[in-house]
Scaffold this motif. Structure first.
Motif, PDB file in Angstrom:
ATOM      1  N   CYS A   1      15.822   9.628  16.300  1.00  0.00           N
ATOM      2  CA  CYS A   1      15.847   8.589  15.268  1.00  0.00           C
ATOM      3  C   CYS A   1      16.233   9.188  13.914  1.00  0.00           C
ATOM      4  CB  CYS A   1      14.483   7.917  15.157  1.00  0.00           C
ATOM      5  SG  CYS A   1      14.466   6.487  14.042  1.00  0.00           S
ATOM      6  N   PRO A   2      17.216   8.628  13.233  1.00  0.00           N
ATOM      7  CA  PRO A   2      17.539   9.094  11.874  1.00  0.00           C
ATOM      8  C   PRO A   2      16.365   8.838  10.937  1.00  0.00           C
ATOM      9  CG  PRO A   2      19.260   7.649  12.755  1.00  0.00           C
ATOM     10  CD  PRO A   2      18.086   7.531  13.677  1.00  0.00           C
ATOM     11  N   PRO A   3      16.343   9.487   9.784  1.00  0.00           N
ATOM     12  CA  PRO A   3      15.279   9.222   8.813  1.00  0.00           C
ATOM     13  C   PRO A   3      15.300   7.759   8.366  1.00  0.00           C
ATOM     14  CG  PRO A   3      17.007  10.588   7.854  1.00  0.00           C
ATOM     15  CD  PRO A   3      17.274  10.533   9.313  1.00  0.00           C
ATOM     16  N   ILE A   4      14.110   7.238   8.084  1.00  0.00           N
ATOM     17  CA  ILE A   4      13.946   5.825   7.728  1.00  0.00           C
ATOM     18  C   ILE A   4      13.332   5.719   6.339  1.00  0.00           C
ATOM     19  CG2 ILE A   4      12.705   3.697   8.280  1.00  0.00           C
ATOM     20  CD1 ILE A   4      13.024   4.382  11.211  1.00  0.00           C
ATOM     21  N   VAL A   5      13.944   4.869   5.505  1.00  0.00           N
ATOM     22  CA  VAL A   5      13.428   4.556   4.179  1.00  0.00           C
ATOM     23  C   VAL A   5      12.981   3.099   4.180  1.00  0.00           C
ATOM     24  CG1 VAL A   5      13.983   4.304   1.727  1.00  0.00           C
ATOM     25  CG2 VAL A   5      14.898   6.243   3.014  1.00  0.00           C
ATOM     26  N   LEU A   6      11.748   2.857   3.775  1.00  0.00           N
ATOM     27  CA  LEU A   6      11.203   1.500   3.695  1.00  0.00           C
ATOM     28  C   LEU A   6      10.971   1.124   2.240  1.00  0.00           C
ATOM     29  CD1 LEU A   6       9.826  -1.089   4.854  1.00  0.00           C
ATOM     30  CD2 LEU A   6       7.686   0.226   4.885  1.00  0.00           C
ATOM     31  N   LYS A   7      11.579   0.022   1.817  1.00  0.00           N
ATOM     32  CA  LYS A   7      11.271  -0.547   0.498  1.00  0.00           C
ATOM     33  C   LYS A   7      10.047  -1.448   0.659  1.00  0.00           C
ATOM     34  CE  LYS A   7      12.965  -4.219  -1.365  1.00  0.00           C
ATOM     35  NZ  LYS A   7      13.862  -5.267  -1.896  1.00  0.00           N
ATOM     36  N   VAL A   8       8.989  -1.138  -0.049  1.00  0.00           N
ATOM     37  CA  VAL A   8       7.761  -1.947   0.025  1.00  0.00           C
ATOM     38  C   VAL A   8       7.941  -3.136  -0.918  1.00  0.00           C
ATOM     39  CG1 VAL A   8       5.272  -1.979  -0.305  1.00  0.00           C
ATOM     40  CG2 VAL A   8       6.394   0.075   0.604  1.00  0.00           C
ATOM     41  N   SER A   9       8.072  -4.311  -0.335  1.00  0.00           N
ATOM     42  CA  SER A   9       8.447  -5.498  -1.098  1.00  0.00           C
ATOM     43  C   SER A   9       7.284  -6.434  -1.355  1.00  0.00           C
ATOM     44  CB  SER A   9       9.544  -6.262  -0.339  1.00  0.00           C
ATOM     45  OG  SER A   9       9.072  -6.646   0.949  1.00  0.00           O
ATOM     46  N   ASN A  10       6.100  -6.131  -0.838  1.00  0.00           N
ATOM     47  CA  ASN A  10       4.960  -7.029  -0.992  1.00  0.00           C
ATOM     48  C   ASN A  10       3.688  -6.243  -1.291  1.00  0.00           C
ATOM     49  OD1 ASN A  10       4.743  -9.853  -1.075  1.00  0.00           O
ATOM     50  ND2 ASN A  10       5.460 -10.062   1.023  1.00  0.00           N
ATOM     51  N   ASP A  11       2.735  -6.953  -1.839  1.00  0.00           N
ATOM     52  CA  ASP A  11       1.433  -6.364  -2.135  1.00  0.00           C
ATOM     53  C   ASP A  11       0.794  -5.809  -0.857  1.00  0.00           C
ATOM     54  OD1 ASP A  11      -0.975  -6.001  -3.843  1.00  0.00           O
ATOM     55  OD2 ASP A  11      -1.824  -7.463  -2.468  1.00  0.00           O
ATOM     56  N   LEU A  12       0.193  -4.626  -0.938  1.00  0.00           N
ATOM     57  CA  LEU A  12      -0.414  -3.998   0.236  1.00  0.00           C
ATOM     58  C   LEU A  12      -1.909  -4.242   0.338  1.00  0.00           C
ATOM     59  CD1 LEU A  12       1.387  -0.519   0.289  1.00  0.00           C
ATOM     60  CD2 LEU A  12       1.909  -2.545   1.659  1.00  0.00           C
ATOM     61  N   ARG A  13      -2.535  -4.653  -0.731  1.00  0.00           N
ATOM     62  CA  ARG A  13      -3.994  -4.841  -0.686  1.00  0.00           C
ATOM     63  C   ARG A  13      -4.373  -6.169  -0.047  1.00  0.00           C
ATOM     64  NH1 ARG A  13      -5.868  -0.487  -3.105  1.00  0.00           N
ATOM     65  NH2 ARG A  13      -4.596   0.486  -4.727  1.00  0.00           N
ATOM     66  N   ARG A  14      -3.469  -7.130  -0.081  1.00  0.00           N
ATOM     67  CA  ARG A  14      -3.600  -8.405   0.628  1.00  0.00           C
ATOM     68  C   ARG A  14      -4.981  -9.044   0.453  1.00  0.00           C
ATOM     69  NH1 ARG A  14       0.202  -9.613   4.455  1.00  0.00           N
ATOM     70  NH2 ARG A  14      -0.938 -11.589   4.462  1.00  0.00           N
ATOM     71  N   PRO A  15      -5.309  -9.490  -0.747  1.00  0.00           N
ATOM     72  CA  PRO A  15      -6.608 -10.131  -0.957  1.00  0.00           C
ATOM     73  C   PRO A  15      -6.756 -11.450  -0.216  1.00  0.00           C
ATOM     74  CG  PRO A  15      -5.204 -10.390  -2.880  1.00  0.00           C
ATOM     75  CD  PRO A  15      -4.501  -9.434  -1.970  1.00  0.00           C
ATOM     76  N   ASP A  16      -5.643 -11.984   0.300  1.00  0.00           N
ATOM     77  CA  ASP A  16      -5.710 -13.245   1.033  1.00  0.00           C
ATOM     78  C   ASP A  16      -6.323 -13.087   2.419  1.00  0.00           C
ATOM     79  OD1 ASP A  16      -3.214 -11.741   1.485  1.00  0.00           O
ATOM     80  OD2 ASP A  16      -2.804 -13.314   2.969  1.00  0.00           O
ATOM     81  N   LEU A  17      -6.366 -11.843   2.927  1.00  0.00           N
ATOM     82  CA  LEU A  17      -6.878 -11.599   4.277  1.00  0.00           C
ATOM     83  C   LEU A  17      -8.405 -11.511   4.281  1.00  0.00           C
ATOM     84  CD1 LEU A  17      -4.373  -8.860   5.503  1.00  0.00           C
ATOM     85  CD2 LEU A  17      -4.301 -11.313   5.985  1.00  0.00           C
ATOM     86  N   GLY A  18      -9.000 -11.930   5.373  1.00  0.00           N
ATOM     87  CA  GLY A  18     -10.434 -11.759   5.544  1.00  0.00           C
ATOM     88  C   GLY A  18     -10.779 -10.309   5.844  1.00  0.00           C
ATOM     89  N   PRO A  19     -12.059  -9.961   5.806  1.00  0.00           N
ATOM     90  CA  PRO A  19     -12.456  -8.559   6.013  1.00  0.00           C
ATOM     91  C   PRO A  19     -11.967  -7.967   7.331  1.00  0.00           C
ATOM     92  CG  PRO A  19     -14.294  -9.840   5.151  1.00  0.00           C
ATOM     93  CD  PRO A  19     -13.212 -10.821   5.480  1.00  0.00           C
ATOM     94  N   PHE A  20     -12.048  -8.721   8.422  1.00  0.00           N
ATOM     95  CA  PHE A  20     -11.630  -8.203   9.727  1.00  0.00           C
ATOM     96  C   PHE A  20     -10.131  -7.939   9.749  1.00  0.00           C
ATOM     97  CE2 PHE A  20     -10.197  -8.840  14.134  1.00  0.00           C
ATOM     98  CZ  PHE A  20     -10.959  -7.873  14.773  1.00  0.00           C
ATOM     99  N   ALA A  21      -9.355  -8.915   9.298  1.00  0.00           N
ATOM    100  CA  ALA A  21      -7.904  -8.752   9.287  1.00  0.00           C
ATOM    101  C   ALA A  21      -7.485  -7.638   8.329  1.00  0.00           C
ATOM    102  CB  ALA A  21      -7.231 -10.066   8.892  1.00  0.00           C
ATOM    103  N   ARG A  22      -8.195  -7.534   7.197  1.00  0.00           N
ATOM    104  CA  ARG A  22      -7.833  -6.491   6.231  1.00  0.00           C
ATOM    105  C   ARG A  22      -8.116  -5.105   6.799  1.00  0.00           C
ATOM    106  NH1 ARG A  22     -10.884  -7.690   1.342  1.00  0.00           N
ATOM    107  NH2 ARG A  22      -9.661  -9.614   1.408  1.00  0.00           N
ATOM    108  N   PHE A  23      -9.147  -4.956   7.587  1.00  0.00           N
ATOM    109  CA  PHE A  23      -9.447  -3.664   8.221  1.00  0.00           C
ATOM    110  C   PHE A  23      -8.287  -3.212   9.095  1.00  0.00           C
ATOM    111  CE2 PHE A  23     -10.956  -1.551  12.098  1.00  0.00           C
ATOM    112  CZ  PHE A  23     -11.500  -0.400  11.563  1.00  0.00           C
ATOM    113  N   TRP A  24      -7.793  -4.111   9.947  1.00  0.00           N
ATOM    114  CA  TRP A  24      -6.683  -3.754  10.824  1.00  0.00           C
ATOM    115  C   TRP A  24      -5.389  -3.584  10.052  1.00  0.00           C
ATOM    116  CZ3 TRP A  24      -7.640  -1.679  15.210  1.00  0.00           C
ATOM    117  CH2 TRP A  24      -8.811  -2.008  15.904  1.00  0.00           C
ATOM    118  N   TYR A  25      -5.250  -4.338   8.968  1.00  0.00           N
ATOM    119  CA  TYR A  25      -4.046  -4.181   8.149  1.00  0.00           C
ATOM    120  C   TYR A  25      -4.008  -2.795   7.501  1.00  0.00           C
ATOM    121  CZ  TYR A  25      -0.336  -5.164   4.797  1.00  0.00           C
ATOM    122  OH  TYR A  25       0.826  -5.122   4.077  1.00  0.00           O
TER     123      TYR A  25
END
Length: 387
Positions: free
Chosen positions: A110-134
């Motif tokens: 696999c060639p090297p991969i660059v990811l542009k992070v386009s969204n918030d990573l803390r995701r306050p909209d998620l519940g505690p369980f979903a945020r743990f897995w996120y």
């Protein structure tokens, strides 16, 4: 000459795809060889796509929209082996799963991969369980993906924390929301208003993330009879929004005209731009509003927002999901200094961002010391995939 592969699901309205197309045009002009892999080509191509060549994966009449990520993962390894790119650019968070799984599927090929992070990573909209897995998913991305691009300095710290990566694997490149020509067109003098009342404007896909239900409720609390609200976009929440508009008796005052590619005319006749999202990365629509000289009211929906509005000098920030504060801010927006707004907008032009991406790609390709051999992507000299 750099060879870059960029996967795109479709031309469906989305800021991530628009920015990717804008960058692709600039990279092509700079001599980069592009392989744009398009999952499906089901709608009229936007202006930004004109003149670009696409390798369309979907063939025939059966749409792949319902399983677009699996479809792309099934087809991409063959495309990678055929075109032999130096690097793969994933243009947003929704493509992170593709980048991570390509690393697992192809391994050292696999060639090297660059990811542009386009969204918030803390995701306050998620519940505690979903945020743990996120959070676990974020750490997995940190282990598999080679480089990350943050859209602001604050986002860089967020990526380091959430992905558990070192600072040398995160570059800050401001989101190329528009070109200088587009910014100049938006800043052109506006004609005299002929109607009474305030004109509120919001732009975005009709999805829960944008929380247009909150915006409509806030508008209903403060709007005078002559005021109007227009929400430009299309998406699965249309019926819910239309039902709320009817319930609140706002059918003549809230407009839902659908997706509008050329938003300049709407911005030119608007008095206040409102962003009501629960979470974002660095929203291009706010930069467009600044370029047009429209006062901005926005939720503090990402770590990048305080920097974008210069801690309140260029727009009002209020907490997400706060109906009362949003309604109050819509009545008392900040009128930014035109020179300060123009300087901020220029930071987010493709003319500034595209060369920075090319420089990052060249450094990463040189650091990896990898090349295509007879059996795939292999080390040609000592190198470190993590730099």
């Amino acid at each position: 000459m750099l060879r870059i592969l960029v996967p795109l699901h479709s031309f469906e309205p989305g800021g991530v795809e628009r920015v990717a197309l804008r960058l692709a045009r600039a990279w092509r002009s700079a001599g980069v060889r592009l392989h744009l892999v398009l999952g499906r080509d089901e709608r009229p191509r936007p202006d930004l796509a004109q003149g670009l060549d696409f390798d369309v994966l979907q063939q025939g009449m059966i749409t792949t929209a319902a399983f677009e990520t699996l479809w792309m993962l099934a087809k991409l390894p063959g495309r990678i082996r055929h075109s032999r790119p130096d690097l793969i650019f994933c243009p947003g968070n929704s493509y992170a799963v593709i980048g991570a799984l390509l690393k697992l599927l192809l391994g050292r090929s696999c060639p090297p991969i660059v990811l542009k992070v386009s969204n918030d990573l803390r995701r306050p909209d998620l519940g505690p369980f979903a945020r743990f897995w996120y959070r676990i998913w974020c750490r997995l991305q940190g282990r598999l993906i080679d480089r990350f691009v943050a859209l602001s300095s604050a986002m860089r710290d967020e990526i380091k924390d959430m992905m558990k990566v070192s600072g040398d694997r995160v570059s800050v490149i401001a989101n190329p929301a528009l070109s200088r020509a587009e910014a100049a067109a938006l800043a052109a003098p506006r004609g005299a208003r002929t109607s009474n009342g305030k004109r509120y404007l919001a732009i975005g896909r009709l999805v829960p993330q944008k929380n247009f239900l909150l915006l409509i409720r806030a508008f209903s609390k403060i709007a005078a009879p002559e005021d109007r609200l227009a929400i430009l976009g299309e998406g699965p929440e249309r019926v819910a929004l239309e039902n709320l508009v009817a319930e609140l008796g706002l059918r003549e005052r809230v407009l839902l005209p659908g997706h509008i590619e050329a938003t300049g005319e709407w911005l030119a006749t608007s008095d206040i731009f409102v962003l009501s999202s629960d979470y974002e990365g660095l929203p291009a629509v706010v930069i467009e509003a600044m370029a047009a000289g429209v006062p901005v009211v926005a939720t503090d929906c990402s770590t990048s927002m305080p920097e974008l509005v210069d801690d309140g000098r260029l727009g009002r920030l209020i907490p997400p999901r706060d109906l009362e504060r949003l309604a109050e801010a819509m009545q008392t927006p900040v009128h930014a200094c035109a020179n300060e707004a123009r300087a901020m907008v220029d930071r987010f032009t493709v003319e500034r961002a595209a060369p920075n991406y090319v420089a990052l790609f060249e450094i990463l390709v040189a650091q990896t010391g990898l090349s295509w051999g007879g059996g795939g992507f292999t080390a040609s000299q000592p190198g470190n995939m993590r730099g």
